[in-house]
Design an enzyme around this catalytic site. Structure first.
Site, PDB file in Angstrom:
ATOM      1  N   CYS A 192      -3.615 104.220 -81.162  1.00  0.00           N
ATOM      2  CA  CYS A 192      -3.221 104.595 -82.525  1.00  0.00           C
ATOM      3  C   CYS A 192      -3.277 103.374 -83.437  1.00  0.00           C
ATOM      4  O   CYS A 192      -3.670 103.460 -84.602  1.00  0.00           O
ATOM      5  CB  CYS A 192      -1.809 105.180 -82.531  1.00  0.00           C
ATOM      6  SG  CYS A 192      -1.604 106.681 -81.563  1.00  0.00           S
TER       7      CYS A 192
ATOM      8  N   HIS B  92      -4.261 102.293 -87.256  1.00  0.00           N
ATOM      9  CA  HIS B  92      -3.030 102.238 -88.049  1.00  0.00           C
ATOM     10  C   HIS B  92      -2.184 101.006 -87.746  1.00  0.00           C
ATOM     11  O   HIS B  92      -0.956 101.051 -87.879  1.00  0.00           O
ATOM     12  CB  HIS B  92      -2.216 103.511 -87.823  1.00  0.00           C
ATOM     13  CG  HIS B  92      -2.917 104.755 -88.281  1.00  0.00           C
ATOM     14  ND1 HIS B  92      -3.131 105.032 -89.609  1.00  0.00           N
ATOM     15  CD2 HIS B  92      -3.470 105.775 -87.575  1.00  0.00           C
ATOM     16  CE1 HIS B  92      -3.776 106.184 -89.709  1.00  0.00           C
ATOM     17  NE2 HIS B  92      -3.995 106.647 -88.501  1.00  0.00           N
TER      18      HIS B  92
ATOM     19  N   ARG C 222      -1.768 116.858 -86.929  1.00  0.00           N
ATOM     20  CA  ARG C 222      -2.233 115.525 -87.287  1.00  0.00           C
ATOM     21  C   ARG C 222      -2.391 114.652 -86.048  1.00  0.00           C
ATOM     22  O   ARG C 222      -3.397 113.944 -85.889  1.00  0.00           O
ATOM     23  CB  ARG C 222      -1.236 114.882 -88.264  1.00  0.00           C
ATOM     24  CG  ARG C 222      -1.515 113.444 -88.673  1.00  0.00           C
ATOM     25  CD  ARG C 222      -2.762 113.300 -89.487  1.00  0.00           C
ATOM     26  NE  ARG C 222      -3.960 113.150 -88.642  1.00  0.00           N
ATOM     27  CZ  ARG C 222      -5.197 113.146 -89.087  1.00  0.00           C
ATOM     28  NH1 ARG C 222      -5.451 113.299 -90.364  1.00  0.00           N
ATOM     29  NH2 ARG C 222      -6.215 113.006 -88.254  1.00  0.00           N
TER      30      ARG C 222
ATOM     31  N   CYS D 227      -5.799 113.121 -84.251  1.00  0.00           N
ATOM     32  CA  CYS D 227      -5.945 111.684 -83.983  1.00  0.00           C
ATOM     33  C   CYS D 227      -6.391 111.454 -82.536  1.00  0.00           C
ATOM     34  O   CYS D 227      -7.251 110.611 -82.266  1.00  0.00           O
ATOM     35  CB  CYS D 227      -4.629 110.960 -84.241  1.00  0.00           C
ATOM     36  SG  CYS D 227      -4.257 110.699 -85.994  1.00  0.00           S
TER      37      CYS D 227
END
Length: 271
Positions: free
Chosen positions: A179, A183, A228, A232
């Protein structure tokens, strides 16, 4: 002659660099204006209305409504509940997010079959919202403007956060992504979507949590936080998680705790 050439090249390089910076700024400003224009007439309002009807309607084998569903603030209390979830529930001995808790209430209060309810939790592009999506839209709307306050008082809540943090940084899959690959860095963007730095930037972490669920204009449908995260995982080429699995709840806990104090601003509208 060489000196002139070098000076000319240096000047040209500086000009190109400045032009690129200005072009990037123009693009960022244009995207910001585009998003601002999108805020007028959010179609999510229709989904919220349907969710409210579903919440109050007596349905299922038990012919009951969800008006006695306990979202953590007492039976039937919806106002502000989303902003406090995920949280620990003693009746299930689990940390649950809003979506998993709503499904729990649909099963226990209304008598629906869990496997049937969760078989297709997400609508397709341009399709009518699923019941879970509509109920989630209604719930999060009831927390608009409410500060995020994800509890860490129970040992299982703390453990959920720790696992979520570990998952956020764990690299895996054919691209060796985590992730944090998208991010965990400042200034990254994919197409027209800027990627918030959730790991280091408090403002980005707040925005990432408080603006979901969101209506996606490009898909013509409302998307929840569970969706969401599922998307991802898909983009990382990881196996897509089971709906409302402990892993997704843990990641939402991690995101929510990092957004503590920010006010919910959802359902929002996104590209």
């Amino acid at each position: 002659m060489k000196a002139i050439t070098r000076a000319a090249l240096a000047g040209a390089a500086l000009t190109l660099s400045c032009t690129a910076v200005l072009a990037q700024k123009d693009t960022v400003d244009a995207i910001a204006r585009y998003r601002q224009l999108l805020q007028d007439g959010n179609p999510a309002e229709l989904v919220v209305a349907r969710g409210e009807s579903l919440w109050k309607e007596k349905r299922g084998p038990k012919k009951a409504s969800l008006e006695q569903c306990d979202l953590g603030l007492g039976p039937g209390v919806v106002k502000g509940a989303y902003a406090r979830m995920p949280r620990y529930f003693a009746d299930t001995d689990q940390v649950m997010d809003y979506e998993s808790r709503v499904v729990h209430c649909m099963v226990t209060l209304q008598g629906f079959d869990y496997a049937t309810v969760t078989k297709s939790p997400y609508s397709g592009t341009g399709q009518r919202q699923t019941e879970i999506e509509a109920l989630t839209a209604y719930g999060v709307e009831q927390s608009r403007g409410v500060p995020v306050n994800i509890s860490q008082s129970h040992p299982k809540e703390k453990a959920s956060y720790d696992r979520g943090k570990q998952l956020f940084y764990m690299r895996a899959g054919p691209y060796d992504f985590s992730c944090a690959s998208c991010h965990g860095v400042n200034g990254q963007r994919i197409r027209l979507q800027d990627l918030p730095n959730i790991s280091q930037n408090k403002e980005d972490a707040e925005r990432a949590f408080t603006t979901w669920p969101a209506y996606r204009v490009s898909q013509g449908t409302l998307r929840t936080m569970q969706w969401r995260l599922n998307d991802c995982f898909r983009q990382q080429r990881w196996p897509e998680p089971v709906f409302a699995s402990p892993a997704t709840v843990d990641l939402i806990t991690f995101l929510g705790v990092n957004a503590s104090g920010a006010k919910m601003d959802s359902p929002s509208i996104k590209r």
